[in-house]
Design a protein around this motif. Structure first.
Motif, PDB file in Angstrom:
ATOM      1  N   LEU A 191      24.807-172.702 -49.839  1.00  0.00           N
ATOM      2  CA  LEU A 191      24.893-173.963 -50.580  1.00  0.00           C
ATOM      3  C   LEU A 191      26.239-174.608 -50.253  1.00  0.00           C
ATOM      4  N   LEU A 192      26.186-175.771 -49.627  1.00  0.00           N
ATOM      5  CA  LEU A 192      27.401-176.462 -49.200  1.00  0.00           C
ATOM      6  C   LEU A 192      27.478-177.816 -49.897  1.00  0.00           C
ATOM      7  N   GLN A 193      28.610-178.083 -50.528  1.00  0.00           N
ATOM      8  CA  GLN A 193      28.855-179.370 -51.177  1.00  0.00           C
ATOM      9  C   GLN A 193      30.087-180.000 -50.548  1.00  0.00           C
ATOM     10  N   ALA A 194      29.954-181.250 -50.145  1.00  0.00           N
ATOM     11  CA  ALA A 194      31.032-181.930 -49.427  1.00  0.00           C
ATOM     12  C   ALA A 194      31.257-183.317 -50.000  1.00  0.00           C
ATOM     13  N   SER A 195      32.534-183.709 -50.114  1.00  0.00           N
ATOM     14  CA  SER A 195      32.893-185.050 -50.590  1.00  0.00           C
ATOM     15  C   SER A 195      33.724-185.755 -49.522  1.00  0.00           C
ATOM     16  N   PHE A 196      33.421-187.040 -49.335  1.00  0.00           N
ATOM     17  CA  PHE A 196      34.114-187.850 -48.336  1.00  0.00           C
ATOM     18  C   PHE A 196      34.689-189.095 -48.989  1.00  0.00           C
ATOM     19  N   ASN A 197      35.863-189.481 -48.527  1.00  0.00           N
ATOM     20  CA  ASN A 197      36.435-190.787 -48.853  1.00  0.00           C
ATOM     21  C   ASN A 197      36.484-191.559 -47.552  1.00  0.00           C
ATOM     22  N   GLY A 198      35.494-192.431 -47.359  1.00  0.00           N
ATOM     23  CA  GLY A 198      35.368-193.073 -46.064  1.00  0.00           C
ATOM     24  C   GLY A 198      35.009-192.035 -45.017  1.00  0.00           C
ATOM     25  N   SER A 199      35.786-191.984 -43.956  1.00  0.00           N
ATOM     26  CA  SER A 199      35.521-191.034 -42.877  1.00  0.00           C
ATOM     27  C   SER A 199      36.219-189.699 -43.090  1.00  0.00           C
ATOM     28  N   THR A 200      36.982-189.570 -44.173  1.00  0.00           N
ATOM     29  CA  THR A 200      37.784-188.377 -44.405  1.00  0.00           C
ATOM     30  C   THR A 200      37.074-187.379 -45.313  1.00  0.00           C
ATOM     31  N   LEU A 201      36.964-186.140 -44.847  1.00  0.00           N
ATOM     32  CA  LEU A 201      36.429-185.052 -45.661  1.00  0.00           C
ATOM     33  C   LEU A 201      37.522-184.606 -46.628  1.00  0.00           C
ATOM     34  N   ILE A 202      37.292-184.796 -47.929  1.00  0.00           N
ATOM     35  CA  ILE A 202      38.352-184.520 -48.903  1.00  0.00           C
ATOM     36  C   ILE A 202      38.097-183.248 -49.712  1.00  0.00           C
ATOM     37  N   ALA A 203      36.857-182.769 -49.750  1.00  0.00           N
ATOM     38  CA  ALA A 203      36.560-181.544 -50.508  1.00  0.00           C
ATOM     39  C   ALA A 203      35.333-180.876 -49.911  1.00  0.00           C
ATOM     40  N   LEU A 204      35.385-179.546 -49.875  1.00  0.00           N
ATOM     41  CA  LEU A 204      34.271-178.775 -49.328  1.00  0.00           C
ATOM     42  C   LEU A 204      34.179-177.465 -50.099  1.00  0.00           C
ATOM     43  N   ASN A 205      32.975-177.160 -50.565  1.00  0.00           N
ATOM     44  CA  ASN A 205      32.765-175.923 -51.306  1.00  0.00           C
ATOM     45  C   ASN A 205      31.511-175.235 -50.781  1.00  0.00           C
ATOM     46  N   TYR A 206      31.643-173.936 -50.484  1.00  0.00           N
ATOM     47  CA  TYR A 206      30.503-173.185 -49.961  1.00  0.00           C
ATOM     48  C   TYR A 206      30.299-171.919 -50.784  1.00  0.00           C
ATOM     49  N   ASP A 207      29.052-171.640 -51.055  1.00  0.00           N
ATOM     50  CA  ASP A 207      28.694-170.419 -51.761  1.00  0.00           C
ATOM     51  C   ASP A 207      27.292-170.023 -51.313  1.00  0.00           C
ATOM     52  N   GLU A 208      26.864-168.838 -51.734  1.00  0.00           N
ATOM     53  CA  GLU A 208      25.502-168.415 -51.452  1.00  0.00           C
ATOM     54  C   GLU A 208      24.823-168.077 -52.769  1.00  0.00           C
ATOM     55  N   ILE A 209      23.569-168.479 -52.867  1.00  0.00           N
ATOM     56  CA  ILE A 209      22.839-168.304 -54.119  1.00  0.00           C
ATOM     57  C   ILE A 209      21.530-167.571 -53.869  1.00  0.00           C
ATOM     58  N   ILE A 210      21.066-166.911 -54.907  1.00  0.00           N
ATOM     59  CA  ILE A 210      19.773-166.224 -54.878  1.00  0.00           C
ATOM     60  C   ILE A 210      19.163-166.362 -56.264  1.00  0.00           C
ATOM     61  N   THR A 211      17.861-166.518 -56.315  1.00  0.00           N
ATOM     62  CA  THR A 211      17.171-166.655 -57.599  1.00  0.00           C
ATOM     63  C   THR A 211      16.513-165.334 -57.961  1.00  0.00           C
ATOM     64  N   GLU A 212      16.917-164.797 -59.099  1.00  0.00           N
ATOM     65  CA  GLU A 212      16.353-163.541 -59.598  1.00  0.00           C
ATOM     66  C   GLU A 212      16.020-163.706 -61.068  1.00  0.00           C
TER      67      GLU A 212
END
Length: 276
Positions: A191-212
């Motif tokens: 699961l990757l979440q990314a935020s951009f301000n214009g062309s600039t990548l300002i935040a990136l968060n990565y995790d892995e998920i499983i449903t149980e």
């Protein structure tokens, strides 16, 4: 010269009063020391010291990238006699289809003041044409992204119109995307979440998920998972932000499932973040 723009019947009455009182003929004789303008918000007659006239013609602006829903916004404004007379907003998907012509949930909302996309556009058009100012446009709750893009595009176009620059332009926006990979053999998805301000990548968060048992578990907060994964996730996201690259730092045939899923997420992000 007296410049008068009126938003509603209140401002129209001001014009009538001026005509009756003979003030306009007086001002047109050149006896007035300052140019005046009717404030569309309050109806007051104010000095036009900061007023920048708009050059007639057609202007257009668009967003640089497709948003998280897969649409880019494009706005055209028509100006005649220094007044905005027509507005036309299009939201275009990656197949170059107009959102208004696409069947599905993107056309209607439940429990909102605006029942559908066409009504939303009409409301935005009316507010700009009546007020002649993007500052007077209210974002519609539940449809804030379209509303806010319309406001930003209007501001950009009017800035061009004060300079008489008819060249189409593209604007920077704030965008946040969320993408998810296919499950690995153990059932984990990246699961990757990314935020951009214009062309600039300002935040990136990565995790892995499983449903149980009907609940989602995250590797980063699961005490039964090796904590070395947290360090790996922090490192790869920090590297991407520092390099401003959405290309995978790992080989295409990477065997480690965590690295392979991260590479897949970056590919999905590049597809979502396509330039318009």
């Amino acid at each position: 010269m007296l410049i008068i723009k009126f938003k509603n019947h209140i401002n129209f009455r001001i014009v009538i009063l001026l005509l009756v009182s003979g003030m306009i003929p007086f001002l047109l004789t050149g006896c007035a020391e300052k140019e005046l303008i009717n404030d569309p918000a309050t109806g007051s007659i104010l000095p036009a010291e900061n007023f920048k006239p708009l050059t007639d013609g057609q202007y257009s602006a668009a967003t640089k990238y497709y948003d998280s829903r897969g649409y880019a916004q494009q706005l055209s404004l028509f100006i005649k006699n220094g007044v905005i007379t027509q507005a036309n907003l299009k939201e275009i998907d990656k197949n170059q289809a107009d959102r208004l012509n696409i069947e599905g949930s993107d056309l209607t909302w439940e429990n909102l003041a605006v029942a559908n996309l066409g009504t939303l556009y009409l409301r935005l058009y009316n507010e700009l044409l009546l007020s002649q100012s993007p500052d007077e446009i209210d974002a519609v709750s539940g449809a804030t992204q379209t509303s806010e893009r319309y406001i930003k595009l209007s501001e950009a176009i009017l800035n061009q119109a004060t300079k008489g620059d008819h060249e189409p332009i593209k604007i920077d926006t704030l965008d946040t995307y969320s993408v998810i990979s296919t499950p690995d053999r153990d059932g984990y998805q990246g699961l990757l979440q990314a935020s951009f301000n214009g062309s600039t990548l300002i935040a990136l968060n990565y995790d892995e998920i499983i449903t149980e048992d009907g609940k989602s578990k995250h590797k980063s907060t699961d005490p039964s998972v090796n904590t070395e994964f947290n360090a790996l996730f922090d490192t790869i996201t920090e590297t991407a932000i520092n390099s401003q690259s959405l290309e995978s730092p790992f080989p295409a045939n990477e065997a480690a499932p965590e690295k392979a899923k991260f590479g897949e997420c970056l590919r999905l992000l590049r597809e979502a973040r396509a330039p318009f």
